[in-house]
Design an enzyme around this catalytic site. Structure first.
Site, PDB file in Angstrom:
ATOM      1  N   ASP A 200      -8.153   3.748   1.631  1.00  0.00           N
ATOM      2  CA  ASP A 200      -7.166   3.888   2.695  1.00  0.00           C
ATOM      3  C   ASP A 200      -7.848   4.383   3.974  1.00  0.00           C
ATOM      4  O   ASP A 200      -8.274   5.536   4.050  1.00  0.00           O
ATOM      5  CB  ASP A 200      -6.085   4.872   2.266  1.00  0.00           C
ATOM      6  CG  ASP A 200      -4.891   4.878   3.211  1.00  0.00           C
ATOM      7  OD1 ASP A 200      -5.027   4.403   4.366  1.00  0.00           O
ATOM      8  OD2 ASP A 200      -3.824   5.366   2.792  1.00  0.00           O
TER       9      ASP A 200
ATOM     10  N   CYS B  64      -1.492   0.532   7.311  1.00  0.00           N
ATOM     11  CA  CYS B  64      -2.916   0.183   7.422  1.00  0.00           C
ATOM     12  C   CYS B  64      -3.283  -0.998   6.526  1.00  0.00           C
ATOM     13  O   CYS B  64      -3.430  -2.116   6.995  1.00  0.00           O
ATOM     14  CB  CYS B  64      -3.815   1.375   7.074  1.00  0.00           C
ATOM     15  SG  CYS B  64      -3.842   2.677   8.313  1.00  0.00           S
ATOM     16  N   ARG B  65      -3.437  -0.744   5.233  1.00  0.00           N
ATOM     17  CA  ARG B  65      -3.988  -1.755   4.333  1.00  0.00           C
ATOM     18  C   ARG B  65      -3.081  -2.961   4.119  1.00  0.00           C
ATOM     19  O   ARG B  65      -3.535  -4.105   4.240  1.00  0.00           O
ATOM     20  CB  ARG B  65      -4.338  -1.118   2.981  1.00  0.00           C
ATOM     21  CG  ARG B  65      -5.440  -0.096   3.080  1.00  0.00           C
ATOM     22  CD  ARG B  65      -5.641   0.632   1.770  1.00  0.00           C
ATOM     23  NE  ARG B  65      -4.473   1.476   1.489  1.00  0.00           N
ATOM     24  CZ  ARG B  65      -4.279   2.116   0.346  1.00  0.00           C
ATOM     25  NH1 ARG B  65      -5.159   1.995  -0.643  1.00  0.00           N
ATOM     26  NH2 ARG B  65      -3.209   2.876   0.174  1.00  0.00           N
ATOM     27  N   SER B  66      -1.828  -2.737   3.769  1.00  0.00           N
ATOM     28  CA  SER B  66      -0.973  -3.894   3.477  1.00  0.00           C
ATOM     29  C   SER B  66      -0.652  -4.730   4.713  1.00  0.00           C
ATOM     30  O   SER B  66      -0.674  -5.966   4.624  1.00  0.00           O
ATOM     31  CB  SER B  66       0.279  -3.494   2.706  1.00  0.00           C
ATOM     32  OG  SER B  66       1.039  -2.532   3.383  1.00  0.00           O
TER      33      SER B  66
ATOM     34  N   ASN C 232       2.364   1.448   4.349  1.00  0.00           N
ATOM     35  CA  ASN C 232       2.584   0.172   5.033  1.00  0.00           C
ATOM     36  C   ASN C 232       2.242   0.246   6.522  1.00  0.00           C
ATOM     37  O   ASN C 232       2.905  -0.356   7.363  1.00  0.00           O
ATOM     38  CB  ASN C 232       4.018  -0.315   4.819  1.00  0.00           C
ATOM     39  CG  ASN C 232       4.255  -1.762   5.225  1.00  0.00           C
ATOM     40  OD1 ASN C 232       5.331  -2.103   5.680  1.00  0.00           O
ATOM     41  ND2 ASN C 232       3.275  -2.629   5.078  1.00  0.00           N
TER      42      ASN C 232
ATOM     43  N   CYS D 153       0.869  -1.183   0.000  1.00  0.00           N
ATOM     44  CA  CYS D 153       0.000   0.000   0.000  1.00  0.00           C
ATOM     45  C   CYS D 153       0.903   1.230   0.000  1.00  0.00           C
ATOM     46  O   CYS D 153       2.070   1.142  -0.362  1.00  0.00           O
ATOM     47  CB  CYS D 153      -0.987  -0.019   1.166  1.00  0.00           C
ATOM     48  SG  CYS D 153      -0.262   0.165   2.808  1.00  0.00           S
TER      49      CYS D 153
END
Length: 143
Positions: A111, A12-14, A10, A7
């Protein structure tokens, strides 16, 4: 199979995708990274850790790192959280490298650092992870 989730920062999402897929397919080698380097060395964002923890995913051991061109050789599959991240990843692709880079979901994963919808983000990641594991035949180590 070695899979990298990517993301922007690095945090939150990934890392959430890494934690979700690790719970679903612990036999895989997983990591996550960000296209930007602002948070290198930081743990996942607190509200994301909390939302993930409520679903049984422990993100606390993870630390942010920046995506590099060497990741194309280190992983068998690179999974981007949105189209912009995918484009940023592709700009670093070494000549002649054919490591697949795919999107996590049919839509961009919003995000939650900006939207504040951590649960909505996790819903999308969980659904997309199930599909990805099935499509790549990665649900169990014996397929």
């Amino acid at each position: 199979m070695r899979v990298l989730f990517v993301c922007l920062g690095n945090i939150c999402r990934s890392p959430a995708a890494e934690g979700v897929v690790r719970a679903m397919a612990p036999h895989l080698t997983l990591d996550s990274a960000g296209t930007g380097g602002w948070h290198v060395g930081d743990p996942p964002y607190g509200p994301m850790q909390e939302a993930a923890g409520q679903r049984g995913y422990d993100l606390s051991p993870l630390r942010a790192r920046q995506f590099t061109a060497e990741d194309f050789d280190a992983f068998d599959l690179i999974v981007a959280m949105d189209r912009q991240n995918r484009a940023d990843i592709e700009r670093l692709r070494p000549s002649g490298n054919d490591t697949p880079v795919r999107l996590m979901a049919a839509q961009d994963v919003p995000d939650p650092y900006y939207t504040r919808d951590f649960d909505g983000c996790l819903d999308i990641i969980e659904d997309a992870a199930r599909i990805m594991l099935r499509e790549h035949r990665l649900e169990t180590p014996f397929q």
